[in-house]
Design a protein around this motif. Structure first.
Motif, short mmCIF file in Angstrom:
data_model
loop_
_atom_site.label_atom_id
_atom_site.label_comp_id
_atom_site.label_asym_id
_atom_site.label_seq_id
_atom_site.Cartn_x
_atom_site.Cartn_y
_atom_site.Cartn_z
N SER A 81 13.85 -56.70 3.63
CA SER A 81 13.53 -55.27 3.72
C SER A 81 12.81 -54.96 5.02
CB SER A 81 12.67 -54.86 2.52
OG SER A 81 13.36 -55.06 1.30
N ASN A 82 11.94 -55.87 5.45
CA ASN A 82 11.20 -55.65 6.68
C ASN A 82 12.11 -55.69 7.91
OD1 ASN A 82 8.64 -55.15 7.94
ND2 ASN A 82 8.66 -57.26 8.69
N THR A 83 13.11 -56.56 7.88
CA THR A 83 14.08 -56.61 8.96
C THR A 83 14.84 -55.30 9.06
OG1 THR A 83 14.33 -59.01 8.77
CG2 THR A 83 16.12 -57.80 9.83
N ASP A 84 15.23 -54.76 7.91
CA ASP A 84 15.92 -53.47 7.88
C ASP A 84 15.01 -52.35 8.40
OD1 ASP A 84 18.13 -54.73 6.83
OD2 ASP A 84 17.71 -54.14 4.76
N ALA A 85 13.74 -52.40 7.99
CA ALA A 85 12.80 -51.36 8.41
C ALA A 85 12.56 -51.41 9.92
CB ALA A 85 11.48 -51.51 7.65
N PRO A 90 12.14 -46.30 16.00
CA PRO A 90 12.54 -45.89 17.36
C PRO A 90 12.06 -46.92 18.38
CG PRO A 90 10.72 -44.54 16.56
CD PRO A 90 11.19 -45.37 15.39
N GLU A 91 12.73 -46.98 19.49
CA GLU A 91 12.45 -48.02 20.49
C GLU A 91 10.99 -48.05 20.90
OE1 GLU A 91 14.00 -49.36 24.96
OE2 GLU A 91 15.01 -47.76 23.85
N GLU A 92 10.37 -46.87 21.03
CA GLU A 92 8.98 -46.83 21.51
C GLU A 92 7.98 -47.35 20.48
OE1 GLU A 92 9.99 -42.67 19.93
OE2 GLU A 92 10.95 -44.26 21.10
N ARG A 93 8.42 -47.46 19.22
CA ARG A 93 7.50 -47.95 18.18
C ARG A 93 7.89 -49.34 17.66
NH1 ARG A 93 3.52 -45.32 15.57
NH2 ARG A 93 3.11 -43.17 16.22
N LEU A 96 5.31 -52.20 18.40
CA LEU A 96 4.08 -52.09 17.62
C LEU A 96 4.33 -52.45 16.17
CD1 LEU A 96 1.13 -51.35 17.23
CD2 LEU A 96 1.80 -48.93 17.14
N TYR A 97 5.45 -51.98 15.62
CA TYR A 97 5.79 -52.31 14.24
C TYR A 97 5.90 -53.81 14.06
CZ TYR A 97 8.24 -52.36 9.77
OH TYR A 97 8.59 -52.61 8.46
N ALA A 98 6.55 -54.48 14.99
CA ALA A 98 6.76 -55.92 14.88
C ALA A 98 5.43 -56.69 14.92
CB ALA A 98 7.67 -56.40 16.00
N ARG A 99 4.42 -56.11 15.59
CA ARG A 99 3.12 -56.80 15.71
C ARG A 99 2.24 -56.57 14.49
NH1 ARG A 99 3.69 -54.77 20.96
NH2 ARG A 99 2.20 -53.09 20.58
N LEU A 100 2.54 -55.56 13.68
CA LEU A 100 1.72 -55.28 12.51
C LEU A 100 1.94 -56.36 11.45
CD1 LEU A 100 2.26 -51.43 12.12
CD2 LEU A 100 0.18 -52.57 12.93
N LYS A 101 0.85 -56.79 10.85
CA LYS A 101 0.98 -57.73 9.72
C LYS A 101 1.11 -56.87 8.47
CE LYS A 101 -1.33 -61.63 7.42
NZ LYS A 101 -0.19 -62.54 7.43
N LEU A 102 2.31 -56.78 7.93
CA LEU A 102 2.60 -55.81 6.89
C LEU A 102 2.54 -56.38 5.48
CD1 LEU A 102 5.50 -53.92 8.68
CD2 LEU A 102 3.18 -53.11 8.29
N GLU A 197 -6.59 -50.08 9.34
CA GLU A 197 -6.01 -50.96 10.35
C GLU A 197 -4.93 -50.26 11.15
OE1 GLU A 197 -3.79 -55.29 10.81
OE2 GLU A 197 -4.91 -54.83 8.99
N LEU A 198 -4.13 -49.42 10.49
CA LEU A 198 -3.07 -48.71 11.21
C LEU A 198 -3.65 -47.76 12.25
CD1 LEU A 198 -0.47 -47.93 8.41
CD2 LEU A 198 -0.45 -49.77 10.10
N GLU A 199 -4.84 -47.22 11.99
CA GLU A 199 -5.49 -46.37 12.97
C GLU A 199 -6.04 -47.21 14.11
OE1 GLU A 199 -8.83 -42.78 13.20
OE2 GLU A 199 -8.15 -43.55 11.27
N ARG A 200 -6.61 -48.36 13.79
CA ARG A 200 -7.13 -49.24 14.83
C ARG A 200 -6.01 -49.76 15.71
NH1 ARG A 200 -9.51 -53.82 12.14
NH2 ARG A 200 -8.99 -53.01 10.08
N ALA A 201 -4.82 -49.95 15.12
CA ALA A 201 -3.68 -50.47 15.89
C ALA A 201 -2.99 -49.39 16.70
CB ALA A 201 -2.68 -51.12 14.94
N GLY A 202 -3.33 -48.11 16.46
CA GLY A 202 -2.71 -47.03 17.20
C GLY A 202 -1.43 -46.52 16.57
N TRP A 203 -1.18 -46.89 15.30
CA TRP A 203 0.04 -46.44 14.64
C TRP A 203 -0.06 -44.98 14.21
CZ3 TRP A 203 4.84 -48.37 13.97
CH2 TRP A 203 5.65 -47.77 13.00
#
Length: 216
Positions: A81-85, A90-93, A96-102, A197-203
């Motif tokens: 599911s995470n691979t699909d997500a 979008p390219e610009e995000r 950052l998404y890949a670096r988040l520990k989800l 954490e999402l705010e600290r990461a800039g998401w």
């Protein structure tokens, strides 16, 4: 007829502590691997069962996932599911998404899948004829009650939502009619912060209440 106890007085110190509890409740993504004791877990579930529910139906079903094979199956569902997500970002995000520990699926000592029984016998249908989704809302309230209880005891909760519900139902061998509401990782947090954490990461950032208030 039993006497009704007097309601407690919630003084200023209690209210300030409650405000702090709300501020420090976090969606925990990083856990240490210390085990939780059974009495503590029982306490969390007992408090969760005090959550309000439509018609007093208590439609939530907590499944404690302990078997390594079942945990591995859920982990595989998350990976797919995470691979699909990630592909949908979008390219610009995407970076950052890949670096988040989800997910805390690797480290959290406890995992609970929370389901809702969509047609519970308890409650006799009260309050859900025109809004059947209130059954699922009741399960969400149980999760939130558990979450606040855990935070007050220094325990973290992470809600994993990047999952295929049908695959989780099959992995855990629960009734197909149940609906997955959330998959919870529970344990002691590796770090604590009053900022998401999402705010600290800039998401994303938390917006003020006025942004959501509409008056008619």
């Amino acid at each position: 007829m039993p006497l009704t106890p007097a309601p407690p007085a919630f003084d200023t110190a209690f209210r300030e502590g409650l405000d702090a509890l709300f501020a420090w409740r976090r969606d925990v993504r990083r856990f240490d691997r210390r085990a939780l004791d059974e009495a503590g877990l029982a306490d969390l579930l007992a408090c969760a069962a005090q959550a309000p529910s439509v018609g007093l139906s208590q439609p939530w079903r907590f499944v404690r996932v302990r078997e390594p094979a079942r945990r591995a199956a859920v982990r595989a569902v998350f990976e797919a599911s995470n691979t699909d997500a990630l592909a949908l970002q979008p390219e610009e995000r995407a970076g950052l998404y890949a670096r988040l520990k989800l997910a805390g699926l690797d480290d959290a000592p406890e995992q609970f899948a929370v389901f809702v029984e969509p047609e519970p016998e308890a409650g006799h249908g009260l309050g859900r004829a025109t809004m059947p989704e209130t059954v699922a809302y009741s399960a969400v309230l149980a999760i939130h009650t558990l979450w606040l209880t855990a935070t007050a005891r220094g325990i973290g909760v992470g809600w994993v939502s990047i999952l295929d519900p049908g695959a989780v139902i099959r992995a855990l061998d629960v009734p197909e009619r149940w609906r997955l509401v959330g998959y919870l990782c529970i344990g002691y947090p590796a770090e604590r912060s009053d900022i998401p954490e999402l705010e600290r990461a800039g998401w994303e950032h938390r917006r003020p209440p006025g942004d959501f208030l509409i008056e008619r």
